[in-house]
Design a protein around this motif. Structure first.
Motif, PDB file in Angstrom:
ATOM      1  N   SER A  24       0.833  -1.212   0.000  1.00 35.04           N
ATOM      2  CA  SER A  24       0.000   0.000   0.000  1.00 35.04           C
ATOM      3  C   SER A  24       0.866   1.261   0.000  1.00 35.04           C
ATOM      4  O   SER A  24       2.091   1.192   0.127  1.00 35.04           O
ATOM      5  N   ARG A  25       0.202   2.401  -0.079  1.00 35.26           N
ATOM      6  CA  ARG A  25       0.886   3.697  -0.049  1.00 35.26           C
ATOM      7  C   ARG A  25       1.698   3.866   1.238  1.00 35.26           C
ATOM      8  O   ARG A  25       2.774   4.429   1.233  1.00 35.26           O
ATOM      9  N   ARG A  59      -6.889  -4.536  -3.670  1.00 36.28           N
ATOM     10  CA  ARG A  59      -7.318  -3.142  -3.544  1.00 36.28           C
ATOM     11  C   ARG A  59      -6.296  -2.323  -2.787  1.00 36.28           C
ATOM     12  O   ARG A  59      -5.722  -2.804  -1.824  1.00 36.28           O
ATOM     13  N   LYS A  60      -6.083  -1.124  -3.206  1.00 31.53           N
ATOM     14  CA  LYS A  60      -5.181  -0.155  -2.591  1.00 31.53           C
ATOM     15  C   LYS A  60      -3.691  -0.455  -2.817  1.00 31.53           C
ATOM     16  O   LYS A  60      -2.846   0.152  -2.181  1.00 31.53           O
ATOM     17  N   THR A  61      -3.372  -1.368  -3.734  1.00 36.58           N
ATOM     18  CA  THR A  61      -1.964  -1.612  -4.070  1.00 36.58           C
ATOM     19  C   THR A  61      -1.394  -0.404  -4.788  1.00 36.58           C
ATOM     20  O   THR A  61      -1.997   0.115  -5.728  1.00 36.58           O
ATOM     21  N   VAL A  62      -0.229   0.050  -4.341  1.00 39.00           N
ATOM     22  CA  VAL A  62       0.460   1.168  -4.981  1.00 39.00           C
ATOM     23  C   VAL A  62       1.814   0.714  -5.527  1.00 39.00           C
ATOM     24  O   VAL A  62       2.231   1.138  -6.594  1.00 39.00           O
TER      25      VAL A  62
END
Length: 108
Positions: A62-63, A83-86
């Motif tokens: 994530s972020r 979901r939310k992978t950066v």
């Protein structure tokens, strides 16, 4: 670059892929990865292993550098969507065996 997880060194020879070409080429053409070798794909929410010759461990981040997911990908496969992978960290197969969802990744 050195990558830590839970106060241990996860990989000490990590290259950064921070533009389209470096992310696209990734580990294509590699016949193997050494212990401690990896690739950190910045601003890259998903991957594929088309044209690759080796299996890899994939850590989705994530972020705020929290592990969202982990999987082993074989050549010619597509990674899962978390979901939310950066960012994504690609390592030698088996290298992520101690990593768990929720762990913190630290870059140095």
């Amino acid at each position: 670059m050195i990558v830590y997880c839970n106060d241990y060194i996860l990989a000490e020879k990590v290259r950064i892929a921070d533009n389209f070409i470096n992310r696209f080429l990734g580990l294509m053409g590699k016949k193997s990865l050494e212990n401690g070798e990896g690739l950190l794909l910045l601003r890259c929410p998903s991957i594929h292993c088309f044209f690759m010759r080796i299996s890899i461990d994939v850590i989705y981040i994530s972020r705020n550098m929290e592990v969202l997911g982990i999987e082993t990908l074989k050549p010619w496969s597509i990674g899962k969507h978390f979901r939310k992978t950066v960012h994504i960290l690609e390592l030698k197969e088996g290298a992520a065996s101690r990593v768990k969802v929720g762990d913190a990744i630290v870059l140095n």
